[in-house]
Design an enzyme around this catalytic site. Sequence first.
Site, PDB file in Angstrom:
ATOM      1  N   TYR A  80       0.715  -1.112  -0.022  1.00 14.69           N
ATOM      2  CA  TYR A  80       0.011  -0.031   0.028  1.00 14.69           C
ATOM      3  C   TYR A  80       0.835   1.366   0.131  1.00 14.69           C
ATOM      4  CZ  TYR A  80      -3.800  -2.979   1.382  1.00 14.69           C
ATOM      5  OH  TYR A  80      -4.780  -4.085   1.766  1.00 14.69           O
ATOM      6  N   PHE A  95     -13.638  -5.383   1.050  1.00 11.68           N
ATOM      7  CA  PHE A  95     -14.583  -4.677   0.534  1.00 11.68           C
ATOM      8  C   PHE A  95     -15.775  -4.857   1.206  1.00 11.68           C
ATOM      9  CE2 PHE A  95     -12.179  -4.591  -3.770  1.00 11.68           C
ATOM     10  CZ  PHE A  95     -11.414  -3.634  -3.141  1.00 11.68           C
ATOM     11  N   PRO A  96     -15.872  -4.769   2.532  1.00 12.98           N
ATOM     12  CA  PRO A  96     -17.139  -5.047   3.333  1.00 12.98           C
ATOM     13  C   PRO A  96     -18.237  -4.133   3.024  1.00 12.98           C
ATOM     14  CG  PRO A  96     -15.668  -3.946   4.794  1.00 12.98           C
ATOM     15  CD  PRO A  96     -14.728  -4.235   3.442  1.00 12.98           C
ATOM     16  N   LEU A  97     -18.004  -2.815   2.360  1.00 11.17           N
ATOM     17  CA  LEU A  97     -18.708  -1.646   1.932  1.00 11.17           C
ATOM     18  C   LEU A  97     -19.080  -1.635   0.513  1.00 11.17           C
ATOM     19  CD1 LEU A  97     -18.183   0.870   4.689  1.00 11.17           C
ATOM     20  CD2 LEU A  97     -19.992  -0.783   4.774  1.00 11.17           C
ATOM     21  N   GLY A 103     -16.426  -1.764  -1.711  1.00  8.36           N
ATOM     22  CA  GLY A 103     -15.147  -1.239  -2.403  1.00  8.36           C
ATOM     23  C   GLY A 103     -15.095   0.037  -2.949  1.00  8.36           C
ATOM     24  N   PHE A 104     -14.510  -0.089  -4.226  1.00  8.09           N
ATOM     25  CA  PHE A 104     -14.319   1.076  -5.137  1.00  8.09           C
ATOM     26  C   PHE A 104     -15.852   1.731  -5.640  1.00  8.09           C
ATOM     27  CE2 PHE A 104     -10.375  -0.955  -5.542  1.00  8.09           C
ATOM     28  CZ  PHE A 104      -9.381  -0.017  -4.682  1.00  8.09           C
ATOM     29  N   PRO A 137     -19.322   1.759  -3.952  1.00 14.26           N
ATOM     30  CA  PRO A 137     -20.360   1.416  -2.416  1.00 14.26           C
ATOM     31  C   PRO A 137     -21.606   0.705  -2.957  1.00 14.26           C
ATOM     32  CG  PRO A 137     -19.128   3.777  -2.709  1.00 14.26           C
ATOM     33  CD  PRO A 137     -18.738   3.118  -4.172  1.00 14.26           C
TER      34      PRO A 137
END
Length: 294
Positions: free
Chosen positions: A66, A215-217, A219-220, A222
């Site tokens: 990252y 990506f619980p929400l 990810g890129f 929503p």
Amino acid sequence: MTKRMDLGGSFTFRGTSMAVNRMGYGAMQLAGPQVWGPPRDLDAAIAVLREAVAAGVNHIDTSDFYGPHVTNQIIKQALHPYPDGLVIVTKVGARRGGDKSWIHALSRQELVDAVHDNLRNLGLDTLDVVNLRVGGAMGPTEGSIEEPMTVLAELKREGLIRHIGLSNVSPVPLAEAQTIAEIICVQNLYNVAHRNDDAFIHDLAGQGISYVPFFPLGGFTPLQSEELDEVAASLEATPMQVALAWLLQRSPNILLIPGTSSSAHLRENLEAATLEIPPAMIARLDSIGAGPVH
């Protein structure tokens, strides 16, 4: 002064004394746009990390790819020397190209270098947990992972790694990995709309292995769902809080690592751990994974 919060109860990693609160923090968004370069506001990034830990977060997910290197350096700057009980989970198996691409990095030398990069940039002598990232960009691919697993097992015997996890795997490579070393966690794509791992999560729970959805929400892109919006409105919560709370109620072995570079968003995420969704609303949310979601 930051108030310590109820963060969804705790989970003890299989075969260890490491207990973490189920609501943790993912550090990927601390880097700049496209997870590349420094953040726009370094002071804000440091403040988010410190507030998370002050609120009771003791599970931070990161990687030296990252940035690259940036996120781990910020974690070290913000939190080192690390408080007792803080578990930092990092991952190896990828590197960044000069064009900001994500490239597999699973050779022996690449894995050894990655572990040493994580140690150096985090300021550690031993990494608590290292996840081996395999598979494709968004999900598992079939194929043997014996070679990279063997490298990590050797690094564990050398004392550079305490525990090993896997990312982007299905049951077959997990079983192969378990013939080489103990696996304490699996990190895959999963959320209220993307439910491919339902049975896998159940099997892992039976083995005492934690499941950490990335990506619980969404990810890129929503999550957007009428059911999610309606349940959130009825609970006087945000749709993203409901999506996180649904995951915590889904299975006791699920650990969350939502990421943000905003203190306000951090508080919103952490508050989701106190949200109780009634069974009838859980059923409505469960239906999202069976229908079209944008």
